[in-house]
Design an enzyme around this catalytic site. Sequence first.
Site, PDB file in Angstrom:
ATOM      1  N   HIS A   1       0.950  -1.042   0.020  1.00  0.00           N
ATOM      2  CA  HIS A   1       0.058   0.261   0.164  1.00  0.00           C
ATOM      3  C   HIS A   1       0.915   1.441   0.229  1.00  0.00           C
ATOM      4  CE1 HIS A   1      -3.382  -2.310   1.875  1.00  0.00           C
ATOM      5  NE2 HIS A   1      -3.044  -2.899   0.326  1.00  0.00           N
ATOM      6  N   TYR A   2       1.965   1.337  -1.029  1.00  0.00           N
ATOM      7  CA  TYR A   2       2.618   2.414  -0.724  1.00  0.00           C
ATOM      8  C   TYR A   2       2.333   3.458  -2.094  1.00  0.00           C
ATOM      9  CZ  TYR A   2       4.782  -0.553  -4.558  1.00  0.00           C
ATOM     10  OH  TYR A   2       3.879  -1.525  -5.560  1.00  0.00           O
TER      11      TYR A   2
END
Length: 578
Positions: free
Chosen positions: A511-512
Amino acid sequence: MCTTFFGAYLLAGILLLLPICYSDKAPDYTFVREAISAPAVVHYDYIVIGGGTAGCPLAATLSHGATVLVLERGGSPYGNPNIINIDKFAPTLLDTSPTSPAQQFTSEDGVYNIRARVLGGGSAVNAGFYTRASTHYIKEVGWNQRMVNQSYEWVEKVVAFEPEILQWETAFRDGLLEVGVLPHNRFTYEHLYGTKVGGSIFDADGHRHTAADLLQYADPRKINVYLNARVQKILFRHIPGRLRPQAYGVIYRDAHGIRHYAYLKMNSKKNEIILSAGAIGSPQLLMLSGVGPAFHLRAHGIKVVADQPMVGQGMADNPMNLLLIPSPQPVEVSLVQVVGITKFESYIEGASGLTLPIPLAHRLSNHFKHFLSQPEHHPFRASPKIMAWAADTVNGIVNKTLRAGVILEKIMGPLSTGHLALRNTNPDANPFVTFNYFKEPEDLRKCIEGMRTIIDVVNSEAYSKFRYKNMPVEALINLMLTLPVNGRRKHANATFSLEQFCIDTVMTIWHYHGGCQVGRVVDKGYRVLGIDSLRVVDGSTFYRSPGTNPQATVMMLGRYMGQRILHDRLLRGSKKKN
């Protein structure tokens, strides 16, 4: 296979968080074709770089008011015979070829990661959990709530489904409720404190529906999508009388390495290039095109178009930590379906079962056998029952099916951030990425609280039939410390220190975000500051990840911004006529 890649594949296999599963029948997209068939030069009103989670809904929307070209560096998500079903993802993860939809990279923090390289982007290579952002998040960002809701609904008609909750997920859900993650919110797409069942982009037959499916909304007469089109750089020019450079075209290469040029049509000042290449690709391509920190660009011999020191800054990744829990009885294959949203800002999720390809199964089996042959590594005295668990686990792995579940925690935010920097000037190469996991003490506090909640769930009565009663949690913690989940050094005190355990076993949940943030690199309309005719619309603009999983919000953002851009286009067009 090197240890780094083995660890990455092992991690993905254990988590079941990175399944790659495609619909077995491709949509009849006459406008999607290989870039090798593209003319040498083309002209469009909008050029969207990246046919990913944001790019597909964005392009589909824009096609109803203008001509649109989408340039996707990967291939099609449809029709791959090896990865049709939900439980057949491992062969794709083991694919390190240049055409793999999951391009591996390791951050400078020593954490294994991937970036999507396929039409549909991350929605084609994730766990499929679908959930909206909170109303607080939407207000904080400044989006229009009514338009946001309509955009979510537009997405959900095609890609979101209510999952069937089976025994393992039911036990996990009931365990969360038992330990106080309340209230029970049942099935909902909404982001609510407590325990809920979220949506899934997998349908009842186990087929994945990705952002690429949203292209069915497109006007086929006004859109073209080129696959395996690797954008090399964005082109800029200086117009007399204007201080700001203007984006006017791109250079891309097809699968044969042949150069192609795509330009904006000259018939309107409203035409734009829109970067939707993701949190890694968008800041990287801006820098390669001359927009970024001037000193860094000059160090790589790149001509500076605009000195933008904040490009690549604010990179963040939500740290994930977990426990692998071997089960005394079979478990279903399930992806993330249930989540506990805690008030101490940690999200608790779970998954169970997996099917492994034979080579990986034997490697994992050998790892367990080595673990069992090293009693000095055990923080407990192995009882006959625990040895029976070990034998069952090893036999299960050899038979290609792991009889276990995982319970993980992801912290909200995070507060800790890092940066992205060019490794070289090759657009296909992964840049240097540093996330600085747990740099901020508050992030570490959330992880510790999350791990305590996981331990409570493991010890709950509701979850009891899916764990060995005589196997203490310390054994599960020690097991995690023996697995090559990342490239970090493991410390002896991590067995009894949750703080050290979080640091030593941190992983990504993919989930960068960050790198092109609103107010730093783009304005509130997602226009690149100091540049004309250029926007960024994807997760790189976020300061923190929305909700428990960002994909729903990223798809929503593509639709939302597509509508805003078209509205502005029509409004300016009518003013010009008047």
